[in-house]
Write a protein that holds these residues in place. Structure first.
Motif, mmCIF file in Angstrom:
data_model
loop_
_atom_site.group_PDB
_atom_site.id
_atom_site.type_symbol
_atom_site.label_atom_id
_atom_site.label_comp_id
_atom_site.label_asym_id
_atom_site.label_seq_id
_atom_site.Cartn_x
_atom_site.Cartn_y
_atom_site.Cartn_z
ATOM 1 N N SER A 58 14.647 -5.186 0.575
ATOM 2 C CA SER A 58 14.666 -3.805 0.116
ATOM 3 C C SER A 58 13.225 -3.351 -0.105
ATOM 4 C CB SER A 58 15.435 -3.790 -1.202
ATOM 5 O OG SER A 58 15.273 -2.571 -1.854
ATOM 6 N N TYR A 59 13.040 -2.070 -0.309
ATOM 7 C CA TYR A 59 11.702 -1.617 -0.696
ATOM 8 C C TYR A 59 11.760 -0.330 -1.491
ATOM 9 C CZ TYR A 59 11.676 1.910 3.014
ATOM 10 O OH TYR A 59 11.965 2.980 3.802
ATOM 11 N N VAL A 60 10.693 -0.121 -2.285
ATOM 12 C CA VAL A 60 10.592 1.037 -3.174
ATOM 13 C C VAL A 60 9.261 1.737 -2.882
ATOM 14 C CG1 VAL A 60 10.425 1.747 -5.605
ATOM 15 C CG2 VAL A 60 11.960 -0.125 -4.973
ATOM 16 N N SER A 61 9.253 3.052 -3.013
ATOM 17 C CA SER A 61 8.007 3.828 -2.891
ATOM 18 C C SER A 61 7.535 4.245 -4.275
ATOM 19 C CB SER A 61 8.272 5.080 -2.056
ATOM 20 O OG SER A 61 7.224 6.020 -2.226
ATOM 21 N N PHE A 62 6.222 4.204 -4.476
ATOM 22 C CA PHE A 62 5.641 4.708 -5.733
ATOM 23 C C PHE A 62 4.772 5.929 -5.473
ATOM 24 C CE2 PHE A 62 6.002 0.005 -6.554
ATOM 25 C CZ PHE A 62 7.105 0.095 -7.396
ATOM 26 N N THR A 113 16.958 12.268 6.216
ATOM 27 C CA THR A 113 16.129 11.538 5.270
ATOM 28 C C THR A 113 14.676 11.821 5.559
ATOM 29 O OG1 THR A 113 15.655 9.342 4.345
ATOM 30 C CG2 THR A 113 16.025 9.437 6.710
ATOM 31 N N PHE A 114 13.788 11.184 4.779
ATOM 32 C CA PHE A 114 12.363 11.246 5.078
ATOM 33 C C PHE A 114 12.100 10.399 6.329
ATOM 34 C CE2 PHE A 114 7.950 9.654 4.245
ATOM 35 C CZ PHE A 114 7.335 10.851 4.545
ATOM 36 N N PHE A 115 11.068 10.767 7.062
ATOM 37 C CA PHE A 115 10.789 10.192 8.372
ATOM 38 C C PHE A 115 10.489 8.681 8.365
ATOM 39 C CE2 PHE A 115 7.651 9.130 11.669
ATOM 40 C CZ PHE A 115 8.411 9.393 12.803
ATOM 41 N N SER A 170 5.185 11.485 -6.748
ATOM 42 C CA SER A 170 6.323 12.283 -7.232
ATOM 43 C C SER A 170 7.601 11.466 -7.410
ATOM 44 C CB SER A 170 6.597 13.447 -6.275
ATOM 45 O OG SER A 170 6.915 12.940 -4.997
ATOM 46 N N LYS A 171 7.543 10.165 -7.132
ATOM 47 C CA LYS A 171 8.735 9.330 -7.353
ATOM 48 C C LYS A 171 8.960 9.158 -8.863
ATOM 49 C CE LYS A 171 9.885 8.251 -3.065
ATOM 50 N NZ LYS A 171 9.391 9.412 -2.309
ATOM 51 N N ASN A 172 10.160 8.712 -9.242
ATOM 52 C CA ASN A 172 10.464 8.579 -10.684
ATOM 53 C C ASN A 172 9.446 7.668 -11.365
ATOM 54 O OD1 ASN A 172 12.665 9.891 -9.583
ATOM 55 N ND2 ASN A 172 14.089 9.075 -11.111
ATOM 56 N N SER A 196 0.808 -1.224 0.000
ATOM 57 C CA SER A 196 0.000 0.000 0.000
ATOM 58 C C SER A 196 0.845 1.280 0.000
ATOM 59 C CB SER A 196 -0.942 -0.015 1.199
ATOM 60 O OG SER A 196 -0.343 -0.679 2.298
ATOM 61 N N SER A 197 2.096 1.189 0.377
ATOM 62 C CA SER A 197 3.021 2.343 0.329
ATOM 63 C C SER A 197 4.438 1.813 0.545
ATOM 64 C CB SER A 197 2.685 3.365 1.429
ATOM 65 O OG SER A 197 2.938 2.809 2.700
ATOM 66 N N GLY A 198 5.419 2.693 0.367
ATOM 67 C CA GLY A 198 6.789 2.305 0.685
ATOM 68 C C GLY A 198 6.924 2.070 2.183
ATOM 69 N N THR A 199 6.281 2.925 2.959
ATOM 70 C CA THR A 199 6.330 2.795 4.417
ATOM 71 C C THR A 199 5.808 1.422 4.845
ATOM 72 O OG1 THR A 199 5.862 5.155 4.560
ATOM 73 C CG2 THR A 199 5.550 3.876 6.570
ATOM 74 N N ASP A 200 4.668 1.022 4.264
ATOM 75 C CA ASP A 200 4.099 -0.278 4.649
ATOM 76 C C ASP A 200 4.970 -1.440 4.174
ATOM 77 O OD1 ASP A 200 2.057 0.908 5.986
ATOM 78 O OD2 ASP A 200 0.574 0.705 4.384
ATOM 79 N N GLU A 203 17.935 -2.509 2.308
ATOM 80 C CA GLU A 203 18.122 -1.281 1.522
ATOM 81 C C GLU A 203 16.848 -0.452 1.511
ATOM 82 O OE1 GLU A 203 19.162 -3.338 -2.303
ATOM 83 O OE2 GLU A 203 19.667 -1.281 -2.830
ATOM 84 N N ASP A 204 16.945 0.827 1.831
ATOM 85 C CA ASP A 204 15.824 1.734 1.562
ATOM 86 C C ASP A 204 16.025 2.237 0.139
ATOM 87 O OD1 ASP A 204 14.300 4.036 1.095
ATOM 88 O OD2 ASP A 204 14.095 4.431 3.236
ATOM 89 N N ALA A 205 15.294 1.609 -0.792
ATOM 90 C CA ALA A 205 15.409 1.967 -2.204
ATOM 91 C C ALA A 205 14.187 2.774 -2.645
ATOM 92 C CB ALA A 205 15.576 0.704 -3.040
ATOM 93 N N ALA A 206 13.555 3.458 -1.665
ATOM 94 C CA ALA A 206 12.309 4.196 -1.941
ATOM 95 C C ALA A 206 12.453 5.131 -3.134
ATOM 96 C CB ALA A 206 11.880 4.981 -0.706
ATOM 97 N N GLN A 207 13.624 5.764 -3.276
ATOM 98 C CA GLN A 207 13.783 6.826 -4.280
ATOM 99 C C GLN A 207 14.595 6.401 -5.507
ATOM 100 O OE1 GLN A 207 15.501 10.328 -2.445
ATOM 101 N NE2 GLN A 207 13.879 10.496 -0.914
ATOM 102 N N ILE A 208 14.950 5.128 -5.623
ATOM 103 C CA ILE A 208 16.067 4.815 -6.533
ATOM 104 C C ILE A 208 15.762 3.782 -7.620
ATOM 105 C CG2 ILE A 208 17.058 3.023 -5.037
ATOM 106 C CD1 ILE A 208 19.448 5.475 -6.185
#
Ligand SMILES: Cc1ncc(COP(=O)(O)O)c(C=O)c1O
Length: 400
Positions: free
Chosen positions: A201-205, A89-91, A208-210, A62-66, A175-180
């Motif tokens: 690892s995880y990614v955020s969508f 970084t982001f919280f 505003s992410k790429n 449901s999110s990068g955080t989750d 790995e926090d790969a939220a932005q990468i």
């Protein structure tokens, strides 16, 4: 006097009609078949994403955080454990660690890259003592379980350096790969893919992410099939068979509509990343001709000499300007209706919600300096050259 023409920090409407049509078609498909939760749309996106990455397992969330919370839960991180990350970084990263009941420990960044400094990590780990069973513990007595380096703004962390320290102390990495998403890393042992450089690892969508969804979404990534199975269970309240709960999980499911939208956008990602890099090159040229390189620090490209195309994907274009001047430049840009932002104004060790951790100003000097000097400028795909020149000209006016 003519009014300034606004330049947005980010504008999703510039991705083009081809993208808009693909996104609308994907969303409409889901609205028509009404399979809103998990199912074929989610499986198709997860499979396309692992094909894009070239391996691993993907579990949409449901999110990068989750995704991060699900990963920490799957690893059984909780009370009695300690996890190391960085304060600039982001919280979300520190927030998730804290929510599991584990102790969050911070190590400083390298100011030049904004990311985890292997030397600070080593110094922190070296300051801890092993108990009689050989387990490394924090001063509060918690077991050091995990290191979470965060790839910020579009380049990878110094993963070889971090890996070496982690191996020396026998600590696992997430790995926090939220932005990468889409970046590559030139490891001494060969080219690695961001998001697949650690067991998890995880990614955020975030939009505003790429690669952004039409709302919140994320993905947990892992290298082992049994971890993927655990994650699938945890994202769905610990169920395999409906209403039979093997473990306590949560509702961390990605919406089918988000999976469909992301799947439609994924083929465009490499092109957008290339455009972001071209915009960064244009900024470098413009700042150089404006004679501003003594007054501002441009983003570092630590792996440019590797020859890898995706050594940087410029999720953000973050410059540094001396503390007093940064705020004046920002005020001038806002006045000129030029979008800009501070990522991130308060390092996490100084956040009100973490006051009980007992940190104070001065504990992480590089993170604190980054927070007071950084300024993000527009870099999104679709940004025009004349707009970039307008940004550079406004900064020049502010500094003169
Ligand atoms: C570095 C970092 N970590 C974690 C997150 C959390 O992701 P999300 O906003 O999808 O929950 C973000 C995204 O904003 C991020 O930038």
């Amino acid at each position: 006097m003519s009014l300034p023409i606004p330049v947005p920090l980010f504008d999703l409407s510039r991705l083009g009609t081809q993208v808009d049509e693909a996104v609308c078609e994907a969303a409409l498909r889901v609205l028509r078949h009404r399979g809103y939760v998990l199912g074929a749309e989610v499986e198709a996106f997860e499979s396309d994403l692992t094909a894009y990455l070239g391996g691993g397992y993907a579990v949409g969330t449901s999110s990068g955080t989750d995704a991060q919370l699900a990963l920490l839960m799957a690893m059984g991180i909780g009370e009695g454990d300690a996890v190391i990350s960085t304060p600039y970084t982001f919280f979300a990263t520190a927030g998730c660690i804290h929510r599991t009941g584990a102790e969050i420990l911070f190590c400083d960044i390298d100011l030049a890259t904004f990311m985890m400094d292997p030397a600070s990590l080593r110094a922190l780990l070296s300051s801890f003592k092993k108990d009689t069973s050989g387990v490394l513990r924090s001063p509060k007595g918690n077991r050091i379980r995990l290191i979470v380096p965060i790839h910020l703004f579009g380049a990878c962390c110094d993963m070889d350096g971090i890996d070496a320290v982690a191996a020396e102390f026998g600590i696992e990495i997430l790995e926090d790969a939220a932005q990468i998403l889409g970046a590559k890393y030139p490891s001494a042992s060969g080219v690695k893919t961001a998001g697949l450089m650690a067991p998890t690892s995880y990614v955020s969508f975030y939009p505003s992410k790429n690669l952004g969804a039409a709302g919140d979404a994320g993905v947990a990534l892992c290298l082992e099939a049994d971890m993927a199975e655990k994650l699938r269970r945890i994202r769905n309240h610990g169920m395999e068979q409906r209403y039979y709960h093997k473990v306590v999980g949560g509702n961390f499911r990605i919406d089918a509509i988000q999976a469909a939208v992301l799947r439609a956008k994924l083929p465009f990602l490499d092109g957008w990343n290339a455009t972001r890099r071209e915009n960064a090159t244009a900024y470098r040229e413009a700042f150089t001709s404006a004679g501003l390189l003594e007054r501002i620090t441009l983003p570092s490209e630590p792996f440019a000499s590797s020859g890898l195309r995706d050594h940087h994907i410029y999720h953000q274009y973050v410059i540094r300007i001396q503390t007093g001047e940064r705020d004046a430049v920002m005020a001038h840009l806002m006045e000129q209706k030029i979008g800009c932002a501070i990522y991130y104004p308060v390092p996490l060790h100084l956040q009100e919600c973490f006051a009980s951790l007992g940190y104070k100003p001065g504990d992480f000097p590089a993170s604190e300096r980054a927070a007071s000097e950084s300024l993000a400028l527009p870099i999104f795909p679709g940004l025009r050259r004349d707009e970039q020149l307008q940004v550079v000209e406004a900064i020049k006016q502010a500094l003169n």
